[in-house]
Design an enzyme around this catalytic site. Sequence first.
Site, PDB file in Angstrom:
ATOM      1  N   SER A   6       0.840  -1.201   0.000  1.00 46.85           N
ATOM      2  CA  SER A   6       0.000   0.000   0.000  1.00 46.85           C
ATOM      3  C   SER A   6       0.869   1.243   0.000  1.00 46.85           C
ATOM      4  O   SER A   6       1.625   1.495   0.945  1.00 46.85           O
ATOM      5  CB  SER A   6      -0.914   0.008   1.221  1.00 46.85           C
ATOM      6  OG  SER A   6      -1.416   1.317   1.406  1.00 46.85           O
ATOM      7  N   HIS A  31      -0.966  -1.163  -4.396  1.00 48.08           N
ATOM      8  CA  HIS A  31      -2.277  -0.853  -3.829  1.00 48.08           C
ATOM      9  C   HIS A  31      -2.359   0.646  -3.554  1.00 48.08           C
ATOM     10  O   HIS A  31      -1.529   1.201  -2.842  1.00 48.08           O
ATOM     11  CB  HIS A  31      -2.442  -1.650  -2.534  1.00 48.08           C
ATOM     12  CG  HIS A  31      -3.780  -1.538  -1.885  1.00 48.08           C
ATOM     13  ND1 HIS A  31      -4.869  -2.292  -2.263  1.00 48.08           N
ATOM     14  CD2 HIS A  31      -4.212  -0.762  -0.857  1.00 48.08           C
ATOM     15  CE1 HIS A  31      -5.909  -1.993  -1.495  1.00 48.08           C
ATOM     16  NE2 HIS A  31      -5.537  -1.063  -0.625  1.00 48.08           N
ATOM     17  N   ASP A  33      -4.599   3.660  -2.103  1.00 49.96           N
ATOM     18  CA  ASP A  33      -5.717   3.950  -1.203  1.00 49.96           C
ATOM     19  C   ASP A  33      -6.239   5.359  -1.432  1.00 49.96           C
ATOM     20  O   ASP A  33      -5.620   6.336  -1.003  1.00 49.96           O
ATOM     21  CB  ASP A  33      -5.262   3.800   0.252  1.00 49.96           C
ATOM     22  CG  ASP A  33      -5.091   2.351   0.650  1.00 49.96           C
ATOM     23  OD1 ASP A  33      -6.046   1.570   0.478  1.00 49.96           O
ATOM     24  OD2 ASP A  33      -3.986   1.994   1.123  1.00 49.96           O
ATOM     25  N   MET A  35      -8.921   8.099  -0.511  1.00 49.04           N
ATOM     26  CA  MET A  35      -9.844   8.406   0.601  1.00 49.04           C
ATOM     27  C   MET A  35     -10.378   9.825   0.441  1.00 49.04           C
ATOM     28  O   MET A  35      -9.626  10.737   0.084  1.00 49.04           O
ATOM     29  CB  MET A  35      -9.112   8.290   1.935  1.00 49.04           C
ATOM     30  CG  MET A  35      -8.459   6.936   2.167  1.00 49.04           C
ATOM     31  SD  MET A  35      -7.839   6.802   3.845  1.00 49.04           S
ATOM     32  CE  MET A  35      -6.882   5.276   3.717  1.00 49.04           C
ATOM     33  N   HIS A  65      -8.044   1.153  -4.511  1.00 41.62           N
ATOM     34  CA  HIS A  65      -9.034   0.927  -3.457  1.00 41.62           C
ATOM     35  C   HIS A  65      -9.752   2.243  -3.192  1.00 41.62           C
ATOM     36  O   HIS A  65      -9.184   3.169  -2.615  1.00 41.62           O
ATOM     37  CB  HIS A  65      -8.277   0.421  -2.211  1.00 41.62           C
ATOM     38  CG  HIS A  65      -9.142   0.146  -1.031  1.00 41.62           C
ATOM     39  ND1 HIS A  65      -8.605  -0.110   0.221  1.00 41.62           N
ATOM     40  CD2 HIS A  65     -10.485   0.068  -0.888  1.00 41.62           C
ATOM     41  CE1 HIS A  65      -9.595  -0.320   1.076  1.00 41.62           C
ATOM     42  NE2 HIS A  65     -10.735  -0.216   0.435  1.00 41.62           N
ATOM     43  N   MET A  67     -12.060   4.405  -1.308  1.00 43.26           N
ATOM     44  CA  MET A  67     -12.787   4.625  -0.052  1.00 43.26           C
ATOM     45  C   MET A  67     -13.466   5.988  -0.161  1.00 43.26           C
ATOM     46  O   MET A  67     -13.128   6.949   0.532  1.00 43.26           O
ATOM     47  CB  MET A  67     -11.816   4.553   1.135  1.00 43.26           C
ATOM     48  CG  MET A  67     -11.398   3.114   1.430  1.00 43.26           C
ATOM     49  SD  MET A  67      -9.884   3.013   2.399  1.00 43.26           S
ATOM     50  CE  MET A  67      -8.677   3.165   1.082  1.00 43.26           C
ATOM     51  N   MET A 136     -11.919  -6.289   4.380  1.00 41.12           N
ATOM     52  CA  MET A 136     -11.172  -5.337   5.220  1.00 41.12           C
ATOM     53  C   MET A 136     -10.953  -5.961   6.595  1.00 41.12           C
ATOM     54  O   MET A 136     -11.902  -6.378   7.253  1.00 41.12           O
ATOM     55  CB  MET A 136     -11.964  -4.030   5.384  1.00 41.12           C
ATOM     56  CG  MET A 136     -11.998  -3.125   4.175  1.00 41.12           C
ATOM     57  SD  MET A 136     -10.382  -2.628   3.517  1.00 41.12           S
ATOM     58  CE  MET A 136      -9.623  -1.837   4.942  1.00 41.12           C
ATOM     59  N   ASP A 175      -6.952  -6.642   3.543  1.00 42.43           N
ATOM     60  CA  ASP A 175      -6.311  -5.327   3.691  1.00 42.43           C
ATOM     61  C   ASP A 175      -6.421  -4.862   5.143  1.00 42.43           C
ATOM     62  O   ASP A 175      -7.528  -4.669   5.648  1.00 42.43           O
ATOM     63  CB  ASP A 175      -7.012  -4.339   2.744  1.00 42.43           C
ATOM     64  CG  ASP A 175      -6.360  -2.964   2.721  1.00 42.43           C
ATOM     65  OD1 ASP A 175      -5.317  -2.768   3.357  1.00 42.43           O
ATOM     66  OD2 ASP A 175      -6.931  -2.075   2.042  1.00 42.43           O
TER      67      ASP A 175
HETATM   68  C1  DX5 Z   1      -6.526   1.192   5.342  1.00 45.23           C
HETATM   69  C2  DX5 Z   1      -5.987   1.019   3.959  1.00 45.23           C
HETATM   70  C3  DX5 Z   1      -4.891   0.040   3.883  1.00 45.23           C
HETATM   71  C4  DX5 Z   1      -3.663   0.391   4.702  1.00 45.23           C
HETATM   72  C5  DX5 Z   1      -2.981  -0.884   5.105  1.00 45.23           C
HETATM   73  O1  DX5 Z   1      -7.654   1.983   5.297  1.00 45.23           O
HETATM   74  O2  DX5 Z   1      -7.018   0.594   3.074  1.00 45.23           O
HETATM   75  O3  DX5 Z   1      -4.555  -0.291   2.559  1.00 45.23           O
HETATM   76  O4  DX5 Z   1      -2.789   1.245   4.039  1.00 45.23           O
HETATM   77  O5  DX5 Z   1      -1.945  -0.583   5.987  1.00 45.23           O
HETATM   78  P1  DX5 Z   1      -1.389  -1.640   7.045  1.00 45.23           P
HETATM   79  O6  DX5 Z   1      -0.861  -2.810   6.276  1.00 45.23           O
HETATM   80  O7  DX5 Z   1      -0.322  -0.877   7.765  1.00 45.23           O
HETATM   81  O8  DX5 Z   1      -2.547  -2.033   7.933  1.00 45.23           O
HETATM   82 ZN    ZN Z   2      -6.499  -0.306   1.093  1.00 40.46          ZN
END
Ligand code: DX5
Ligand code: ZN
Length: 243
Positions: A6, A31, A33, A35, A65, A67, A136, A175
């Site tokens: 990530s 990956h 993320d 948000m 991903h 969110m 998740m 994840d």
């Molecule tokens: C959390 C993200 C993850 C996060 C994972 O909301 O979707 O992808 O970056 O990080 P670790 O592996 O540190 O839990």
């Molecule tokens: Zn993620």
Amino acid sequence: MILSPSLLSADFSRLAEELAALEAAGISWLHLDVMDGAFVPNITFGQPVIKSLRRCSEKLFFDVHLMIEDPARYLASFRDAGADMLVIHAETDRHPQRTLSEIRRLGMKAGLAFNPGTDPAPLRWLAPDLDMVLVMSVNPGFSGQRFIPQSVAKISAARALLDEAGAGHVLIQVDGGACPENTAQLVAAGADVLVSGSAFFNHPPYAACHQRFLSAARTAADSAHLARCTAAAQWQPGRALKK
Ligand code: DX5
Ligand code: ZN
């Protein structure tokens, strides 16, 4: 097992170097993320950053991903930025079947994510429209959180739902809080792709860390898992853009 580091835990002041280091460590997925500060209590990056990263790497498969609330508004713009797969959250979309089929129509792989408190039962009906399910194992928003133990049973339940729906080929991604120490348990439960932020980026060198995840996974891999990972290795990065 496919490891999808990530980007959230990478050094944001030198992302091009980070991507080159991932490729050199034999990593094939990244990956990303995204948000929005509404669905989750954090804001990260969007299409312009992904577009710049795409220019740094033709090899990495961009696993995006989302969110964000109402993700259907942005599918084409993420494709144009270079996304290879879009994963939407079941909690953010009132018409997930329509959105998932639209993601595929745009030339990307389609994934559906479930928060820790969300029942994965809709998989029974959505399996034909899916390439991947994201379980998740933390509440989304931040990296570095602790793995929620009941996620293991959730992975097995998702795998059983997919099998019952005749969709044994669909990948399961996990994840949140994944690390070499819990990798065997996650793969044994039915996980194919592990996302790792902190356990990966905080433990360089990356090639050695990647190997620790891979060796742990090998102890738990069955033939169905290996077949799913081999098929996914054929997924071409940048395909949506080349069309
Ligand atoms: C959390 C993200 C993850 C996060 C994972 O909301 O979707 O992808 O970056 O990080 P670790 O592996 O540190 O839990
Ligand atoms: Zn993620």
